[in-house]
Design an enzyme around this catalytic site. Structure first.
Site, PDB file in Angstrom:
ATOM      1  CE  LYS A 232      -2.258  -0.829   3.801  1.00 31.22           C
ATOM      2  NZ  LYS A 232      -1.616  -2.100   4.152  1.00 31.22           N
ATOM      3  CB  ALA A 234       5.412   0.249  -2.328  1.00 35.01           C
ATOM      4  CD  GLU A 257       2.516   1.268   9.066  1.00 38.08           C
ATOM      5  OE1 GLU A 257       2.340   0.171   9.643  1.00 38.08           O
ATOM      6  OE2 GLU A 257       2.162   1.483   7.893  1.00 38.08           O
ATOM      7  NE  ARG A 400      -8.026  -4.041  11.640  1.00 35.80           N
ATOM      8  CZ  ARG A 400      -6.784  -4.184  12.064  1.00 35.80           C
ATOM      9  NH1 ARG A 400      -5.808  -4.178  11.192  1.00 35.80           N
ATOM     10  NH2 ARG A 400      -6.520  -4.321  13.340  1.00 35.80           N
ATOM     11  CD  GLU A 401     -10.174  -0.820  13.173  1.00 36.73           C
ATOM     12  OE1 GLU A 401      -9.830  -1.069  14.345  1.00 36.73           O
ATOM     13  OE2 GLU A 401      -9.674   0.080  12.483  1.00 36.73           O
ATOM     14  N   GLY A 403     -18.107  -0.070   8.238  1.00 38.11           N
ATOM     15  CA  GLY A 403     -18.749  -0.082   6.926  1.00 38.11           C
ATOM     16  C   GLY A 403     -18.880   1.303   6.330  1.00 38.11           C
ATOM     17  CE  LYS A 439     -18.952   3.822  -3.305  1.00 35.65           C
ATOM     18  NZ  LYS A 439     -19.240   4.315  -1.941  1.00 35.65           N
ATOM     19  NE  ARG A 441     -20.491   7.696  -4.288  1.00 38.75           N
ATOM     20  CZ  ARG A 441     -20.234   7.971  -3.023  1.00 38.75           C
ATOM     21  NH1 ARG A 441     -19.744   9.148  -2.696  1.00 38.75           N
ATOM     22  NH2 ARG A 441     -20.434   7.066  -2.082  1.00 38.75           N
TER      23      ARG A 441
END
Length: 499
Positions: A232, A234, A257, A400-401, A403, A439, A441
């Protein structure tokens, strides 16, 4: 109204009075304008909709006027007529008629009405006064916290930004636009693009991706997701580098990070073609490699690329810095690495799903407000690798975590490397990567093949691989020429004139 809200408003008014006395000034107010607005509502029905849409009880400084406006709001919500009689009845029903001065006070308001045509001006004045009062209250609370040594500086700055932002946001509304004016704006934008060739957004640097997206579009929130160690960071650095170096588009990277120096070393690895081990200092650089390094980072060093490596950056601090970058450095693309490491609102700490939802909403709102694309990296749940079938490809439900990430995003892009999941069929498949647009739009969803050059921390188009190999061969040849002495220098062929 709940008692605690009523009391909080009274306390706020009392605090404002106290602050005003301490500073020798009255709190910002316009009592005559408040009377004119309430009088207009009681007498002229055409002013009700504008007033209800723009004003809140806090826009009225006088507690009496605030109570009357709340009674009017109650009538409007119940779809009842609003006039002197109905408002008096509603106040009597709530037991607040005497509190505002009785029926005489209501009747007196109708005599203080200004011109109904000026209602928009009156509303603007009340909103401005309300913002001033909210800013005074927020500033005073910030001042008190600043003197409190028990409050951590990080918490202080976060709360200060939140209070100032809330004070402004609560009283600022975007006007509804009619379709005619929007069409005119759209036509003007289309006309301005007629002279342009190619992309309408910020280029990714990958033709196969840009063909689908037409570049990263303004106000879009793009989620880039994958499992840890898939690439991700990179890939996002490749996107930042391509936009800033090749297309001179200012880009900001918020790295939560990795440190700024680590990111720059990755960029140097991709830019120079040298091994990551040598850039990191694991092995010494040869003389020709120093030349290669210095030559190839010249463009990178001059690129409009900005890096912020504040760990766990709070949302309000991010918004402040993003606004400053757009205003001062004209940044056209922001990358956040990664979403789950940001700090959401303090009141939502411990409620992880709601906190992540607040973060994704804020990122989308920021992209829309600043009118630039924001690419936010995100982790995938373990379901992405545990699920059977589908070739191990991630799906939207793997985000993750929360929706709400899927809901807020204009685009969701997954990085899928079969070799990472042990699904490659041979050595030639190790570099194969799929960029999955799951996805979109405003466009199509599809899978785009790329190759990942791990040694250079770089993603490339399949047809670029041969060019890279040719470049590597030229580098090797350069090294061989430098290391192998010339036969003429060693006098290997003597002084024969034929040579």
């Amino acid at each position: 109204m709940p008692p605690e809200r009523k009391n909080s408003r009274r306390n706020q008014a009392a605090d404002l009075e106290t602050i005003g006395l301490e500073m020798g000034n009255k709190p910002p107010q316009a009592l005559e304008v408040e009377e004119a607005v309430l009088g207009a509502i009681l007498v002229e029905p055409s002013t009700i909709d504008a007033s209800m849409d723009e004003l809140t009880p806090s826009c009225f400084y006088s507690p009496k006027h605030r109570t009357i406006f709340e009674a009017i709001s109650s009538l409007v919500n119940d779809h009842e007529a609003v006039d002197m009689v109905t408002v008096t009845a509603k106040l009597r029903e709530k037991g607040k008629l005497d509190e505002v001065g009785g029926p005489v006070a209501i009747a007196d308001l109708t005599s203080r009405i200004g011109a109904a045509a000026n209602i928009e001006f009156y509303i603007k004045v009340l909103k401005q006064k309300a913002i001033q009062r909210d800013l005074i209250t927020a500033s005073t609370e910030i001042l008190k916290m600043s003197f409190d040594d028990s409050v951590r500086v990080d918490d202080l700055t976060d709360k200060a930004q939140t209070k100032i932002y809330d004070a402004i946001k609560s009283n600022v509304k975007r006007d509804v636009q009619d379709i005619g004016s929007i069409i005119n704006e759209a036509i003007a934008e289309i006309q301005s693009m007629q002279g342009r060739v190619g992309l309408s957004g910020v280029p990714s640097g990958f033709p196969s991706i840009d063909k689908v997206t037409m570049g990263w579009q303004k106000s879009d929130l793009i989620i880039l997701a994958a499992r840890p160690s898939v690439g991700k960071t990179a890939f996002s650095l490749n996107l930042a580098r391509n936009a800033a170096v090749d297309h001179h588009r200012p880009v900001a990277v918020f790295s939560l990070e990795m440190s700024a120096i680590q990111l720059v070393k990755r960029l140097m690895t991709s830019e120079t073609g040298l091994s990551a081990d040598k850039i990191k200092g694991g092995s010494a650089l040869a003389d020709y490699e120093w030349v290669q390094l210095e030559e190839r980072i010249k463009r990178l060093s001059k690129a409009p690329l900005y890096i912020d490596d504040t760990p766990g950056i709070p949302l309000m601090e991010f918004r402040t810095k993003a606004k400053r970058l757009v205003k001062q450095s004209h940044v056209e693309l922001i990358i956040v690495d990664y979403l789950q490491l940001m700090q959401g609102p303090v009141e939502l700490r411990g409620m992880r799903e709601q906190e992540v939802a607040a973060i994704s909403r804020t990122l989308k709102a920021t992209a829309k407000e600043l009118n630039i694309p924001i690419i936010a990296l995100s982790q995938l749940s373990r379901q992405a690798v545990q699920r059977q079938g589908g070739g191990g490809k991630p799906v939207l439900s793997d985000l993750r975590e929360s929706g709400s990430i899927e809901q807020d995003a204009d685009m969701v892009i997954f990085i899928h490397r079969p070799d990472f999941l042990g699904l490659s069929e041979g050595p030639e498949d190790k570099e194969k990567t799929e960029i999955i647009i799951a996805k979109h739009r405003n466009g199509e969803v599809c899978d785009i093949p790329l190759l990942f050059k791990a040694g250079q921390v770089k993603f490339v188009e399949p047809d670029q691989a041969l060019d890279i190999q040719a470049g590597e061969m030229r580098t090797v040849g350069s090294k061989m020429n430098e290391d192998t002495p010339s036969p003429f220098e060693n006098n290997e062929f003597g002084n024969n004139s034929e040579f």
